[in-house]
Every structure is written in C-alpha cells, then in structure tokens.
Design an enzyme around this catalytic site. Structure first.
Site, mmCIF file in Angstrom:
data_model
loop_
_atom_site.group_PDB
_atom_site.id
_atom_site.type_symbol
_atom_site.label_atom_id
_atom_site.label_comp_id
_atom_site.label_asym_id
_atom_site.label_seq_id
_atom_site.Cartn_x
_atom_site.Cartn_y
_atom_site.Cartn_z
ATOM 1 N N ASP A 1 -7.944 -4.814 -0.598
ATOM 2 C CA ASP A 1 -8.429 -5.344 -1.870
ATOM 3 C C ASP A 1 -8.183 -6.834 -2.024
ATOM 4 O O ASP A 1 -8.836 -7.493 -2.826
ATOM 5 C CB ASP A 1 -7.778 -4.595 -3.039
ATOM 6 C CG ASP A 1 -8.355 -3.200 -3.160
ATOM 7 O OD1 ASP A 1 -9.566 -3.073 -2.987
ATOM 8 O OD2 ASP A 1 -7.587 -2.260 -3.398
ATOM 9 N N HIS B 1 0.847 -1.197 0.000
ATOM 10 C CA HIS B 1 0.000 0.000 0.000
ATOM 11 C C HIS B 1 0.875 1.237 0.000
ATOM 12 O O HIS B 1 1.926 1.258 0.640
ATOM 13 C CB HIS B 1 -0.921 0.021 1.226
ATOM 14 C CG HIS B 1 -2.071 0.959 1.082
ATOM 15 N ND1 HIS B 1 -1.969 2.296 1.358
ATOM 16 C CD2 HIS B 1 -3.343 0.752 0.641
ATOM 17 C CE1 HIS B 1 -3.134 2.870 1.111
ATOM 18 N NE2 HIS B 1 -3.984 1.968 0.674
HETATM 19 N N1 CMC Z 1 4.186 -7.372 -5.227
HETATM 20 C C1 CMC Z 1 5.525 -7.522 -5.325
HETATM 21 N N2 CMC Z 1 6.412 -6.560 -5.022
HETATM 22 C C2 CMC Z 1 5.926 -5.388 -4.611
HETATM 23 C C3 CMC Z 1 4.539 -5.143 -4.471
HETATM 24 C C4 CMC Z 1 3.663 -6.198 -4.793
HETATM 25 N N3 CMC Z 1 2.352 -6.053 -4.680
HETATM 26 N N4 CMC Z 1 4.345 -3.893 -4.026
HETATM 27 C C5 CMC Z 1 5.564 -3.346 -3.894
HETATM 28 N N5 CMC Z 1 6.518 -4.260 -4.232
HETATM 29 C C6 CMC Z 1 7.952 -4.098 -4.157
HETATM 30 C C7 CMC Z 1 8.472 -3.212 -5.247
HETATM 31 O O1 CMC Z 1 8.800 -3.952 -6.392
HETATM 32 C C8 CMC Z 1 9.667 -2.584 -4.584
HETATM 33 O O2 CMC Z 1 10.697 -3.555 -4.560
HETATM 34 P P1 CMC Z 1 12.252 -3.114 -4.725
HETATM 35 O O3 CMC Z 1 12.531 -2.266 -3.531
HETATM 36 O O4 CMC Z 1 13.011 -4.382 -4.765
HETATM 37 O O5 CMC Z 1 12.327 -2.326 -6.006
HETATM 38 C C9 CMC Z 1 9.209 -2.368 -3.146
HETATM 39 O O6 CMC Z 1 8.215 -3.399 -2.933
HETATM 40 C C10 CMC Z 1 8.582 -1.013 -2.892
HETATM 41 O O7 CMC Z 1 7.619 -0.772 -3.878
HETATM 42 P P2 CMC Z 1 6.990 0.639 -4.230
HETATM 43 O O8 CMC Z 1 6.526 0.637 -5.653
HETATM 44 O O9 CMC Z 1 7.912 1.726 -3.810
HETATM 45 O O10 CMC Z 1 5.733 0.695 -3.296
HETATM 46 P P3 CMC Z 1 4.572 1.744 -3.436
HETATM 47 O O11 CMC Z 1 4.241 2.206 -2.083
HETATM 48 O O12 CMC Z 1 4.877 2.792 -4.425
HETATM 49 O O13 CMC Z 1 3.397 0.867 -4.058
HETATM 50 C C11 CMC Z 1 1.320 -0.140 -4.397
HETATM 51 C C12 CMC Z 1 2.180 0.686 -3.447
HETATM 52 C C13 CMC Z 1 -0.049 -0.353 -3.746
HETATM 53 C C14 CMC Z 1 1.120 0.612 -5.713
HETATM 54 C C15 CMC Z 1 2.033 -1.496 -4.638
HETATM 55 O O14 CMC Z 1 2.261 -2.152 -3.432
HETATM 56 C C16 CMC Z 1 1.263 -2.390 -5.600
HETATM 57 O O15 CMC Z 1 1.416 -2.254 -6.812
HETATM 58 N N6 CMC Z 1 0.441 -3.351 -5.065
HETATM 59 C C17 CMC Z 1 -0.339 -4.227 -5.879
HETATM 60 C C18 CMC Z 1 -1.604 -3.557 -6.372
HETATM 61 C C19 CMC Z 1 -2.625 -3.376 -5.260
HETATM 62 O O16 CMC Z 1 -2.940 -4.305 -4.507
HETATM 63 N N7 CMC Z 1 -3.192 -2.170 -5.180
HETATM 64 C C20 CMC Z 1 -4.234 -1.837 -4.196
HETATM 65 C C21 CMC Z 1 -3.702 -0.960 -3.134
HETATM 66 S S1 CMC Z 1 -4.926 -0.616 -1.864
HETATM 67 C C22 CMC Z 1 -5.995 0.485 -2.672
HETATM 68 C C23 CMC Z 1 -6.725 1.409 -1.759
HETATM 69 O O17 CMC Z 1 -6.322 1.707 -0.628
HETATM 70 O O18 CMC Z 1 -7.729 1.949 -2.197
#
Ligand code: CMC
Length: 434
Positions: free
Chosen positions: A364, A306
C-alpha cells in the site's frame, strides 16, 4: 494419508480425543477439531479467526515469514513480470495458465459482458454528486441480480460461470462510471477492441471532446497493481464473500458484501491513508520530526508493516520498481508528494526503530503513490482494489460452490451475557442505580 494426530485432554473430566492433523501442499499443518463438540462438548475460541483455517483452498498460498505469495503455485514475481491481468484471471479461475486459443476465447467471453444494462445507470443518478464511489460500487453490484435473470440459478454450473464472467467484465465499467459520476462527466461505454486495462483507463479518463492518449508505462503500472491485488487467500473481504455464499446467496450479492468489507480502512483503505499522511508531512524537511512522533507512539507510519508478511511483502518489492519506473517516465520524481515519499522510505529503512521491529514498506505504500500519479483521486483507490480483487472473490466463490459438502457457515461464540433469568413485569422494575 498422514497418521499425525494431536490428542486433546480435558483436565476437568479426564476425557481425551484424538484429532487428525492435516497437511496442505505448503504451509502449517492444521488440527482437524470438527469432532470436538461431539467428543468433548466444547468449541474452540479464536476471535477474528486468526488461527483458524476456515476452508480448504487450492487457489492462493502465502508464507508470511518467507515473503512468498503464489497464485495456483506460480510465484507472484513471475506473474507480475510476464503475465497480463486477464491471464491471471484465467489462472485463478480455472487453475492453469491458458494456451493462446484458451486465452483468446476467455478474453472474448469476458468482453461479451462488459456493457451495463442502461437501467443500471439510473442507480448512479440516485446518488449525491459527492457520494463516495465505494458506496456506488456496493449498491450497483448488489443491484446486478435485478438485471441478469438468465444466470440466477446458482445450482446450475452454467449460470455460476456466466455470473462469474459478468462480475469480472462489468466491474471496470461500474467503477469507471462511479468516477465519472462524481466528476460530472458523461457515462462512458466499454470498448471491446481494447484489452482489460486499456479499456478501463479509457472508460475512466477519456472525455468526449478529444481522443484519449494511452501512456504504456502507466498502463503497465496499473496492470501490475491489479495482478498483485487479484487474490490474497482468506482475507476479510474474501472470507465475507465465502460466508455470504455459504447461505447460497447469489454471487452478485456476495460480491457486494465483499466490497463493503473491503471499504474499511483496516483492509482496502490503507493506500489512501498513505497519501493523506504524505500530504500532512508536506515536505521532506518535516520527515525527521514526523518519524520522532511515530517512535513516541503518537501514530503509525502508514504503508509500513504487515500482519502476515514479517520479513518483507513480496508485492512491495515488485510494485516499488514499477513505482520508480513510472515516476521517472512521468517526470514526477521531483513533485513534493513523491519526493516526500521516497525520502520517507529511505529514512525509515535506515532507522533502528523500524529495522528492529521488522517494519518494511508494504504494497500500500507504493500503490497509493502510483494511483495518485496516474490521476486517480483518493476516494477511487479502494475502488481500484475492488476491481482487481473481484477475480479472487469470484474464484474463491466458484471453488466453494464446487465443494460437494458445502454447508452454511455458522461460527459459535463464548457467551458472556446475563445468566438465564425470568421476565420482570414493567410495574415491578426498579431503576438501576449507577
Ligand atoms: N508504524 C510504526 N510502528 C509500527 C507500525 C507502523 N506502521 N506497525 C507496527 N508497528 C510497531 C508497533 O507499534 C509495535 O511496536 P512495539 O513492539 O514497540 O509495541 C510493533 O511494531 C508490532 O506491531 P503489531 O501491532 O504487533 O503489528 P501487527 O502485525 O499487528 O500490525 C499492521 C500489522 C499492518 C496492522 C501494522 O503494521 C500497521 O498498522 N501498519 C500501518 C497500516 C498499513 O500500512 N496497513 C496496510 C497493511 S497491508 C494491507 C494488505 O495486505 O491488504
């Protein structure tokens, strides 16, 4: 009044300005830099507004590090356990929990508006039989202002209030009928002898030829989903509603803009992506190889991680229990989709890749599983989110409209296009060489 300030100095000119630092009830302090253009001739650069507090709000508070979510100061855990969705609507809209007579009066003032003008049913018939129900939702909510002319003056607090109640009341009717349209079922009408969630389930799933039998565990699971999604501070769709509202657009149009924003997979569409992923994995035996591909960076584990909640999503904890209760009640734990989900959750939570990156299941991951177990098709998931979030949009819009100094929102930009140049007549233009 705090005397905490931040001084910003422009190294190029040596000019400085003192910015007041504002403190909210909870959360990070914010630097008030509204005078920056006047004092230093500069704007701030904050793509996607990720470090900008775009408004003052007294509705919802999130602490992503500590995993806290409060509606009007009340922890989400307490509301999900003890409250009903309609009570949460009252709380978000008016700021306090209702007394029993207040709740009764509010419930009836919403029920009064559940019916749709018959003319609106014609809008559905204009859609293809396989249209996405979110497309119908955007269109029909946008069309409401063509039908309810007695509440179009947004400067009149009475009109504003009536429009707010109408949106909360009509959204389940609009959503249920978009499902019925794609399923080829006759349109259904609200039943005001039922409460908000029972009425919604009845409108969605009942068929004329036999009575609809409610499953109370299913109703409570849906009610919890709706409470958890009711508001989430200044997220993309809520910010859209506020932005549209700042131009003094009618709340029906603002809500339509919010629905359009919610539709995107980066916002309301993630629970749909979770089910698609589970369908792709197909069987628990395929999970280890799937996880290996995620670790290689091929794709992400949907429903994990998240942007704001970095330790855990408080909504996920609540919905997880509700999900397990429902699957047990429906005897669905051993269906391949759900077995795969539970095994995936177990394996991911024990895997160092996810532990080190603080990746936990988010709301989700479970909401998609619950909605699927309740019989909603994938394309209705975001619609369910919209029905739940309508009260948040409405409460935020009402709060903004009550601000004495409300102004049209107008972000600035860092222009990186061509420098000023003179028009070249067509006859003198040369084709650019690539
Ligand atoms: N699966 C695998 N790896 C992940 C994931 C995931 N779901 N999320 C983050 N990572 C990894 C990412 O590759 C990175 O790794 P590294 O440091 O080796 O490069 C590290 O974790 C940090 O990732 P980030 O992109 O900086 O994290 P973020 O805070 O920008 O992303 C997110 C948040 C929700 C976009 C992401 O976790 C994601 O894409 N999740 C899957 C989609 C999802 O379930 N979305 C719903 C979110 S809840 C919606 C709501 O509240 O309304």
């Amino acid at each position: 009044m705090s005397n905490h300030t931040v001084t910003i100095t422009d190294n190029a000119t040596g000019k400085s300005m003192i910015c007041p630092v504002k403190m909210g009830t909870h959360g990070h302090p914010v630097i008030d830099c509204q005078a920056l253009p006047k004092e230093l001739g500069m704007f701030t650069f904050d793509p996607a507004f990720v470090t900008t507090a775009s408004c003052e709000s007294a509705i919802t508070f999130i602490d992503g590090d500590k995993g806290i979510l409060l509606y009007r100061g009340y922890p989400i855990e307490q509301l999900a356990e003890q409250s009903s969705f309609i009570e949460v609507c009252y709380l978000l809209l008016y700021g306090e929990l209702p007394t029993p007579p207040q709740l009764e009066e509010f419930t009836w003032s919403v029920k009064k508006y559940t019916l749709l003008h018959e003319g609106l049913l014609g809008f559905y018939r204009g859609f293809r039989h396989d249209a996405h129900p979110m497309a119908m939702l955007v269109g029909i909510v946008g069309a409401l202002s063509g039908y309810y002319h007695d509440s179009l003056d947004i400067k009149d607090p009475e009109h504003r209030h009536r429009s707010a109640l109408r949106l909360v009341a009509k959204m389940p009717t609009i959503a249920a009928n978009s499902y019925r349209y794609i399923m080829g079922r006759p349109f259904s009408y609200p039943r005001n002898d039922l409460d908000y969630v029972h009425n919604f389930m009845n409108m969605t799933f009942s068929i004329p030829s036999e009575p609809y039998v409610f499953n109370e565990t299913a109703i409570r699971a849906l009610e919890i989903i709706m409470i958890l999604h009711a508001d989430h501070e200044q997220n993309a769709s809520t910010s859209t509603v506020r932005l549209a509202g700042s131009s003094q657009a009618h709340p029906f149009s603002c809500a339509a803009a919010g629905i359009a924003t919610l539709w995107g997979p980066a916002h309301g569409g993630a629970n749909e992506a979770v089910i698609r992923m589970l369908q792709e994995i197909a069987h628990p035996k395929n999970i280890p190889s799937y996880i290996e591909r995620i670790k290689k960076g091929d794709f992400r584990l949907m429903g994990f991680g998240h942007r704001v909640y970095k330790n855990y999503d408080p909504r996920a904890k609540i919905i997880r229990e509700s999900c397990h209760r429902l699957l047990t009640e429906l005897n669905a734990e051993h269906l391949p989709l759900f077995e795969t989900a539970m095994e995936l959750e177990r394996i991911a939570l024990e895997d160092s890749y996810f532990i080190e990156r603080k990746l936990y299941p988010n709301v989700d991951f479970y909401s998609g599983i619950i909605l699927s177990a309740l019989g909603f098709p994938l394309n209705m998931f975001t619609v369910m989110f919209a029905v739940s979030r309508t009260i948040g949009w409405v409460a935020q819009w009402m709060e903004m409209m009550d601000e004495p100094n409300m102004r049209i929102a107008r972000p600035r930009q860092l222009y990186t296009g061509a420098a000023q140049r003179n028009y070249i007549p067509m006859s003198q233009r040369q084709t650019l060489k690539s």
